[in-house]
Scaffold this motif. Structure first.
Motif, PDB file in Angstrom:
ATOM      1  N   LYS A  88      57.981  22.237  10.740  1.00 28.87           N
ATOM      2  CA  LYS A  88      58.703  23.158   9.280  1.00 28.87           C
ATOM      3  C   LYS A  88      59.942  23.524   9.847  1.00 28.87           C
ATOM      4  O   LYS A  88      60.199  24.009  11.108  1.00 28.87           O
ATOM      5  CB  LYS A  88      57.844  24.324   8.929  1.00 28.87           C
ATOM      6  CG  LYS A  88      56.434  23.889   8.433  1.00 28.87           C
ATOM      7  CD  LYS A  88      56.279  23.157   7.134  1.00 28.87           C
ATOM      8  CE  LYS A  88      54.924  22.813   6.638  1.00 28.87           C
ATOM      9  NZ  LYS A  88      55.088  22.280   5.459  1.00 28.87           N
ATOM     10  N   ASP A  89      60.912  23.953   8.801  1.00 31.49           N
ATOM     11  CA  ASP A  89      62.273  24.345   8.950  1.00 31.49           C
ATOM     12  C   ASP A  89      62.146  26.037   9.143  1.00 31.49           C
ATOM     13  O   ASP A  89      61.187  26.495   8.712  1.00 31.49           O
ATOM     14  CB  ASP A  89      63.206  23.999   8.124  1.00 31.49           C
ATOM     15  CG  ASP A  89      63.486  22.408   8.351  1.00 31.49           C
ATOM     16  OD1 ASP A  89      63.320  22.068   9.341  1.00 31.49           O
ATOM     17  OD2 ASP A  89      63.879  21.766   7.107  1.00 31.49           O
ATOM     18  N   TYR A  90      62.935  26.547   9.958  1.00 35.18           N
ATOM     19  CA  TYR A  90      63.254  28.128   9.770  1.00 35.18           C
ATOM     20  C   TYR A  90      61.973  28.711  10.232  1.00 35.18           C
ATOM     21  O   TYR A  90      61.413  29.844   9.891  1.00 35.18           O
ATOM     22  CB  TYR A  90      63.662  28.580   8.338  1.00 35.18           C
ATOM     23  CG  TYR A  90      64.608  27.884   7.671  1.00 35.18           C
ATOM     24  CD1 TYR A  90      65.876  27.510   8.339  1.00 35.18           C
ATOM     25  CD2 TYR A  90      64.428  27.056   6.303  1.00 35.18           C
ATOM     26  CE1 TYR A  90      66.871  26.900   7.848  1.00 35.18           C
ATOM     27  CE2 TYR A  90      65.362  26.404   5.833  1.00 35.18           C
ATOM     28  CZ  TYR A  90      66.513  26.311   6.294  1.00 35.18           C
ATOM     29  OH  TYR A  90      67.429  25.450   5.790  1.00 35.18           O
ATOM     30  N   VAL A  91      61.419  28.385  11.495  1.00 32.00           N
ATOM     31  CA  VAL A  91      60.356  28.907  12.083  1.00 32.00           C
ATOM     32  C   VAL A  91      60.537  29.700  13.405  1.00 32.00           C
ATOM     33  O   VAL A  91      61.480  29.108  14.065  1.00 32.00           O
ATOM     34  CB  VAL A  91      59.135  27.902  12.248  1.00 32.00           C
ATOM     35  CG1 VAL A  91      58.011  28.679  13.018  1.00 32.00           C
ATOM     36  CG2 VAL A  91      58.718  27.170  10.892  1.00 32.00           C
ATOM     37  N   PHE A  92      60.025  30.928  13.690  1.00 33.20           N
ATOM     38  CA  PHE A  92      60.198  31.314  15.000  1.00 33.20           C
ATOM     39  C   PHE A  92      58.720  31.940  15.525  1.00 33.20           C
ATOM     40  O   PHE A  92      57.801  32.072  14.590  1.00 33.20           O
ATOM     41  CB  PHE A  92      61.244  32.574  14.822  1.00 33.20           C
ATOM     42  CG  PHE A  92      60.783  33.475  14.016  1.00 33.20           C
ATOM     43  CD1 PHE A  92      60.223  34.673  14.488  1.00 33.20           C
ATOM     44  CD2 PHE A  92      61.145  33.435  12.714  1.00 33.20           C
ATOM     45  CE1 PHE A  92      59.818  35.714  13.715  1.00 33.20           C
ATOM     46  CE2 PHE A  92      60.999  34.614  11.605  1.00 33.20           C
ATOM     47  CZ  PHE A  92      60.327  35.829  12.320  1.00 33.20           C
ATOM     48  N   VAL A 100      49.747  34.674  19.897  1.00 34.32           N
ATOM     49  CA  VAL A 100      50.805  34.023  19.669  1.00 34.32           C
ATOM     50  C   VAL A 100      51.005  33.810  17.815  1.00 34.32           C
ATOM     51  O   VAL A 100      50.073  33.688  17.265  1.00 34.32           O
ATOM     52  CB  VAL A 100      50.706  32.082  19.747  1.00 34.32           C
ATOM     53  CG1 VAL A 100      51.764  31.648  19.083  1.00 34.32           C
ATOM     54  CG2 VAL A 100      50.855  32.284  21.083  1.00 34.32           C
ATOM     55  N   TYR A 101      52.088  34.211  17.328  1.00 29.12           N
ATOM     56  CA  TYR A 101      52.093  34.209  15.818  1.00 29.12           C
ATOM     57  C   TYR A 101      53.460  33.368  15.539  1.00 29.12           C
ATOM     58  O   TYR A 101      54.542  33.489  16.060  1.00 29.12           O
ATOM     59  CB  TYR A 101      52.529  35.449  15.258  1.00 29.12           C
ATOM     60  CG  TYR A 101      51.447  36.492  15.460  1.00 29.12           C
ATOM     61  CD1 TYR A 101      50.360  36.771  14.620  1.00 29.12           C
ATOM     62  CD2 TYR A 101      51.574  37.473  16.476  1.00 29.12           C
ATOM     63  CE1 TYR A 101      49.285  37.570  14.856  1.00 29.12           C
ATOM     64  CE2 TYR A 101      50.558  38.456  16.815  1.00 29.12           C
ATOM     65  CZ  TYR A 101      49.423  38.691  16.037  1.00 29.12           C
ATOM     66  OH  TYR A 101      48.602  39.335  16.207  1.00 29.12           O
ATOM     67  N   PHE A 102      53.295  32.641  14.268  1.00 24.08           N
ATOM     68  CA  PHE A 102      54.435  31.865  13.915  1.00 24.08           C
ATOM     69  C   PHE A 102      54.959  32.561  12.504  1.00 24.08           C
ATOM     70  O   PHE A 102      53.926  32.852  11.725  1.00 24.08           O
ATOM     71  CB  PHE A 102      54.252  30.340  13.568  1.00 24.08           C
ATOM     72  CG  PHE A 102      53.764  29.654  14.987  1.00 24.08           C
ATOM     73  CD1 PHE A 102      54.733  29.166  15.835  1.00 24.08           C
ATOM     74  CD2 PHE A 102      52.382  29.645  15.310  1.00 24.08           C
ATOM     75  CE1 PHE A 102      54.417  28.598  17.070  1.00 24.08           C
ATOM     76  CE2 PHE A 102      52.192  28.912  16.491  1.00 24.08           C
ATOM     77  CZ  PHE A 102      53.193  28.345  17.200  1.00 24.08           C
ATOM     78  N   PHE A 103      56.215  32.688  12.188  1.00 27.66           N
ATOM     79  CA  PHE A 103      56.605  32.837  11.000  1.00 27.66           C
ATOM     80  C   PHE A 103      57.795  31.929  10.372  1.00 27.66           C
ATOM     81  O   PHE A 103      58.527  31.495  11.158  1.00 27.66           O
ATOM     82  CB  PHE A 103      57.343  34.253  11.114  1.00 27.66           C
ATOM     83  CG  PHE A 103      56.420  35.397  11.418  1.00 27.66           C
ATOM     84  CD1 PHE A 103      55.714  35.951  10.577  1.00 27.66           C
ATOM     85  CD2 PHE A 103      56.066  35.848  12.774  1.00 27.66           C
ATOM     86  CE1 PHE A 103      54.807  36.932  10.907  1.00 27.66           C
ATOM     87  CE2 PHE A 103      55.316  36.958  13.173  1.00 27.66           C
ATOM     88  CZ  PHE A 103      54.520  37.454  12.169  1.00 27.66           C
ATOM     89  N   ARG A 104      57.655  31.893   9.114  1.00 30.14           N
ATOM     90  CA  ARG A 104      58.678  30.927   8.459  1.00 30.14           C
ATOM     91  C   ARG A 104      59.308  31.619   7.345  1.00 30.14           C
ATOM     92  O   ARG A 104      58.708  32.276   6.659  1.00 30.14           O
ATOM     93  CB  ARG A 104      57.828  29.628   8.193  1.00 30.14           C
ATOM     94  CG  ARG A 104      58.624  28.645   7.582  1.00 30.14           C
ATOM     95  CD  ARG A 104      57.982  27.245   7.072  1.00 30.14           C
ATOM     96  NE  ARG A 104      56.849  27.513   6.349  1.00 30.14           N
ATOM     97  CZ  ARG A 104      56.479  26.765   5.338  1.00 30.14           C
ATOM     98  NH1 ARG A 104      57.021  25.927   4.997  1.00 30.14           N
ATOM     99  NH2 ARG A 104      55.537  27.158   4.637  1.00 30.14           N
ATOM    100  N   ALA A 105      60.589  31.512   7.381  1.00 25.90           N
ATOM    101  CA  ALA A 105      61.402  32.027   6.325  1.00 25.90           C
ATOM    102  C   ALA A 105      61.920  30.828   5.339  1.00 25.90           C
ATOM    103  O   ALA A 105      61.655  29.696   5.654  1.00 25.90           O
ATOM    104  CB  ALA A 105      62.808  32.547   6.895  1.00 25.90           C
ATOM    105  N   GLU A 106      62.124  31.304   4.191  1.00 19.33           N
ATOM    106  CA  GLU A 106      62.072  30.395   3.143  1.00 19.33           C
ATOM    107  C   GLU A 106      63.456  29.730   2.969  1.00 19.33           C
ATOM    108  O   GLU A 106      63.754  29.009   2.077  1.00 19.33           O
ATOM    109  CB  GLU A 106      61.827  30.894   1.928  1.00 19.33           C
ATOM    110  CG  GLU A 106      60.266  31.357   1.660  1.00 19.33           C
ATOM    111  CD  GLU A 106      59.933  32.135   0.421  1.00 19.33           C
ATOM    112  OE1 GLU A 106      58.687  31.698  -0.170  1.00 19.33           O
ATOM    113  OE2 GLU A 106      60.472  33.225  -0.009  1.00 19.33           O
ATOM    114  N   SER A 107      64.625  30.212   3.643  1.00 18.16           N
ATOM    115  CA  SER A 107      65.719  29.838   3.832  1.00 18.16           C
ATOM    116  C   SER A 107      66.467  30.143   5.057  1.00 18.16           C
ATOM    117  O   SER A 107      66.118  31.053   5.906  1.00 18.16           O
ATOM    118  CB  SER A 107      66.787  30.529   2.584  1.00 18.16           C
ATOM    119  OG  SER A 107      67.030  31.804   3.088  1.00 18.16           O
TER     120      SER A 107
END
Length: 113
Positions: A88-92, A100-107
């Protein structure tokens, strides 16, 4: 109080400089992020407030109390690697030892913030 700065610093063997502390008390950021745990399949949309080096998770921006909190002292921030299987795009990625956690922004704008 398990999530106080002092407790987290002691438990994670971290320290804060005076400049870090002064910066911390002047900054707060909030908005929606999608959260994924290391071994989970789906993404959970949450209202996230970043303040005092801690993320607070709410179901919506109207909630009075957080569902959970995550003190960030000692965590590293990076981009997912291919082995993480995140396409996915915009993931940190936030990681502290085996947590471990992944977070994804919508823009892109939200991701850069």
């Amino acid at each position: 109080r398990p999530n106080t700065i002092t407790h987290v610093c002691w438990y994670r063997n971290q320290s804060l400089s005076l400049s870090d502390y002064l910066c911390m008390i002047q900054n707060q950021l909030s908005g929606y992020l999608l959260r994924k745990f290391k071994n989970s399949n789906g993404w959970q949309k949450l209202w996230v407030v970043f303040t005092n080096f801690c993320l607070f998770f709410y179901k919506t921006h109207q909630d009075d109390y957080p569902l959970a909190s995550l003190p960030l002292l000692g965590y590293t921030v990076s981009s997912p690697v291919e082995a993480d299987g995140i396409q996915k795009d915009y993931v940190f990625k936030l990681q502290f030892k085996s947590h471990v956690y992944f977070f994804r922004a919508e823009s892109k704008y939200t991701f850069e913030r």
